[in-house]
Write a protein that holds these residues in place. Structure first.
Motif, short mmCIF file in Angstrom:
data_model
loop_
_atom_site.label_atom_id
_atom_site.label_comp_id
_atom_site.label_asym_id
_atom_site.label_seq_id
_atom_site.Cartn_x
_atom_site.Cartn_y
_atom_site.Cartn_z
N ASN A 119 0.82 -1.13 0.18
CA ASN A 119 0.06 -0.04 0.20
C ASN A 119 0.92 1.39 -0.02
N GLY A 120 0.40 2.35 -0.52
CA GLY A 120 0.93 3.61 -0.59
C GLY A 120 1.50 3.94 -2.14
N ALA A 121 2.30 4.88 -2.28
CA ALA A 121 2.66 5.30 -3.54
C ALA A 121 3.51 4.06 -4.20
N ILE A 122 3.15 3.86 -5.57
CA ILE A 122 3.90 2.84 -6.27
C ILE A 122 4.29 3.24 -7.39
N ALA A 123 3.84 4.49 -7.93
CA ALA A 123 4.59 5.03 -9.18
C ALA A 123 4.24 6.53 -9.29
N HIS A 124 5.15 6.97 -10.18
CA HIS A 124 4.74 8.59 -10.58
C HIS A 124 4.71 8.51 -12.17
N GLN A 125 3.66 9.28 -12.54
CA GLN A 125 3.31 9.24 -14.20
C GLN A 125 3.36 11.14 -14.28
N GLY A 126 4.55 11.67 -14.63
CA GLY A 126 4.43 13.13 -14.61
C GLY A 126 4.41 13.58 -13.44
N ASN A 127 3.52 14.49 -13.17
CA ASN A 127 3.09 15.14 -11.79
C ASN A 127 1.99 14.26 -10.91
N VAL A 128 1.70 13.06 -11.65
CA VAL A 128 0.53 12.39 -10.89
C VAL A 128 1.29 11.35 -10.12
N GLN A 129 0.78 11.17 -8.86
CA GLN A 129 1.30 10.17 -8.06
C GLN A 129 0.33 9.04 -8.09
N VAL A 130 0.77 7.76 -8.34
CA VAL A 130 -0.17 6.53 -8.47
C VAL A 130 -0.19 5.95 -6.99
N ILE A 131 -1.17 5.71 -6.12
CA ILE A 131 -1.18 5.15 -4.87
C ILE A 131 -2.15 3.94 -5.01
N LYS A 132 -1.76 3.02 -4.19
CA LYS A 132 -2.59 1.97 -3.56
C LYS A 132 -3.03 1.95 -2.37
N LEU A 133 -4.42 2.17 -2.40
CA LEU A 133 -4.95 2.53 -1.02
C LEU A 133 -4.90 1.40 0.07
N ASN A 134 -5.70 0.18 -0.70
CA ASN A 134 -5.90 -0.88 -0.04
C ASN A 134 -5.96 -2.29 -0.86
N ASN A 135 -5.95 -3.16 -0.55
CA ASN A 135 -6.23 -4.29 -1.39
C ASN A 135 -7.45 -4.07 -2.30
N GLY A 136 -7.17 -3.92 -3.51
CA GLY A 136 -8.58 -3.85 -4.18
C GLY A 136 -8.80 -2.20 -4.77
N GLN A 137 -7.95 -1.58 -4.33
CA GLN A 137 -8.32 -0.19 -4.81
C GLN A 137 -7.11 0.57 -5.24
N LEU A 138 -7.23 1.54 -6.40
CA LEU A 138 -6.07 2.20 -6.96
C LEU A 138 -6.47 3.68 -7.00
N ALA A 139 -5.70 4.64 -6.72
CA ALA A 139 -6.03 6.15 -7.09
C ALA A 139 -4.98 6.80 -7.50
N TYR A 140 -5.36 7.96 -7.91
CA TYR A 140 -4.42 8.95 -8.50
C TYR A 140 -4.44 10.33 -7.82
N LYS A 141 -3.14 10.89 -7.55
CA LYS A 141 -3.00 12.31 -6.70
C LYS A 141 -2.29 13.14 -7.48
N ALA A 142 -2.80 14.34 -8.09
CA ALA A 142 -1.70 15.10 -8.81
C ALA A 142 -0.78 16.05 -8.01
N ASP A 143 0.15 16.33 -8.22
CA ASP A 143 1.05 17.01 -7.40
C ASP A 143 0.74 18.53 -7.66
N ALA A 144 1.39 19.35 -6.93
CA ALA A 144 0.91 20.75 -6.81
C ALA A 144 1.38 21.46 -8.26
N THR A 145 2.45 21.27 -8.74
CA THR A 145 2.72 21.79 -10.10
C THR A 145 2.00 20.93 -11.38
#
Length: 359
Positions: A119-145
């Motif tokens: 769980n936690g940050a597993i990758a970066h795509q440009g200014n977007v952070q890919v996060i595994k929230l828990n088993n069975g869920q994935l989310a994206y979080k944009a950086d400030a820039t």
């Protein structure tokens, strides 16, 4: 187990105070031919004492009650075939149901197995952070820039897998087994667009300035904010878009249909029609952990079973003409599901990860 014990346990089941050990005892007795006959005799006695009409086919009722005991909520309809002697099938091993698992393919082609990733940050795509929230869920979080750089990811569930993703705009998508969703890591411009292959349930975040579009094969579903399910597997003969909340516009070539809640756009070949008064609980049962069938053919049932349990289905003889209805938990073992099929005179054998329908 004698008939008296069976009758006592059945009565406890109907009252809702049966223990799991007692359910297991009833389930295990299905493996014995003689015990199956005792089950039918016991049920016959119950039916007689309750003055059921003579026109009721005892076998169909018995199969219904036996299936209820096995799964709690599953039943069959089989009006065209008389009862035959049931043959016990002993599997060589237990095939377990599917689970939360998927593979994420990043823009550079690298892949991440999400069922084994922490769980936690597993990758970066440009200014977007890919996060595994828990088993069975994935989310994206944009950086400030913010940047104009656009990346595309693909989320793929295998046969025997399912997964849930929160897209960059906050929309939620549940992927059924054997499904691929391709999407940008950030939505820019005047529209939000994703591509689907398989089946998924969508809860779209409202944004009147950026309509959301799902493309599946040669069908396009356009929404602003709503809840809907799309089923578009390559091995099915139709693509079905079912609306639960809001409105959607479904397009196929020059044809365009606007759906209201409880309606379904049904595309078969080049012909697209609207089905009304759809049982939406049946359509999204998979999302809530159930198979739900309504006058479903045996091949239709087996396609769903094949995808969820990651097995191959082979027909040695002509496909039996059966219709099935009801629901069963998707966390049931394959052996338990097939025992219920056998109650409707569908005979099979298991060889490794192959289900061979013999009659």
């Amino acid at each position: 187990m004698d008939q008296k014990t069976f009758s006592i346990l059945l009565e406890k089941y109907l009252r809702g105070n049966i223990s799991q050990d007692e359910v297991n005892s009833l389930l295990n007795s299905l493996d014995d031919d003689a015990m199956r006959q005792q089950w039918e005799q016991a049920i016959a006695g119950m039916l007689t004492s309750q003055s059921k009409p003579r026109s009721v086919k005892l076998y169909a009722v018995a199969a219904t009650l036996l299936a209820l005991l096995v799964t709690g909520i599953f039943f069959f309809t089989n009006n065209s075939h008389p009862a035959q002697k049931l043959q016990a099938t002993t599997p060589t091993h237990t095939i377990t149901p599917g689970s939360n698992k998927a593979t994420l393919t990043l823009a550079d082609g690298s892949q991440i197995s999400l069922d084994s990733a922490s769980n936690g940050a597993i990758a970066h795509q440009g200014n977007v952070q890919v996060i595994k929230l828990n088993n069975g869920q994935l989310a994206y979080k944009a950086d400030a820039t913010a940047t104009n750089e656009l990346h595309y990811n693909s989320l793929v569930t295998p046969r025997g897998g399912q997964f849930m993703i929160i897209l960059p705009d906050g929309s939620k998508v549940w992927l059924n087994a054997a499904t691929t969703l391709r999407y940008p890591t950030a939505f820019r411009g005047k529209s939000r667009e994703v591509q689907l292959r398989g089946e998924a349930y969508f809860e779209i975040a409202p944004n009147a300035q950026m309509p959301f579009t799902v493309k599946v094969n040669n069908m396009e579903v356009k929404v602003l904010g709503t809840h809907f399910n799309i089923m578009g597997y390559p091995d099915e003969n139709s693509i079905q878009t079912t609306l639960l909340e809001g409105t959607v516009q479904v397009r196929h070539n020059a044809a365009s249909i606007r759906l209201n809640p409880g309606q379904q756009a049904f595309l078969q070949g080049e012909n697209m029609t609207v089905k009304k008064d759809i049982d939406v609980d049946e359509i999204v049962a998979w999302k809530h952990g159930y198979f739900h069938f309504n006058h479903e053919s045996l091949p239709g049932v087996m396609r769903q079973i094949s995808r969820w349990y990651d097995v191959e289905v082979i027909y040695e003889a002509n496909i039996p003409e059966r219709e099935f209805g009801g629901k069963i938990e998707r966390n049931s073992s394959l052996n338990d599901v097939l025992k219920i099929l056998e109650l409707s005179n569908v005979h099979y054998k298991i060889k490794e990860r192959k289900i061979i329908i013999t009659s």
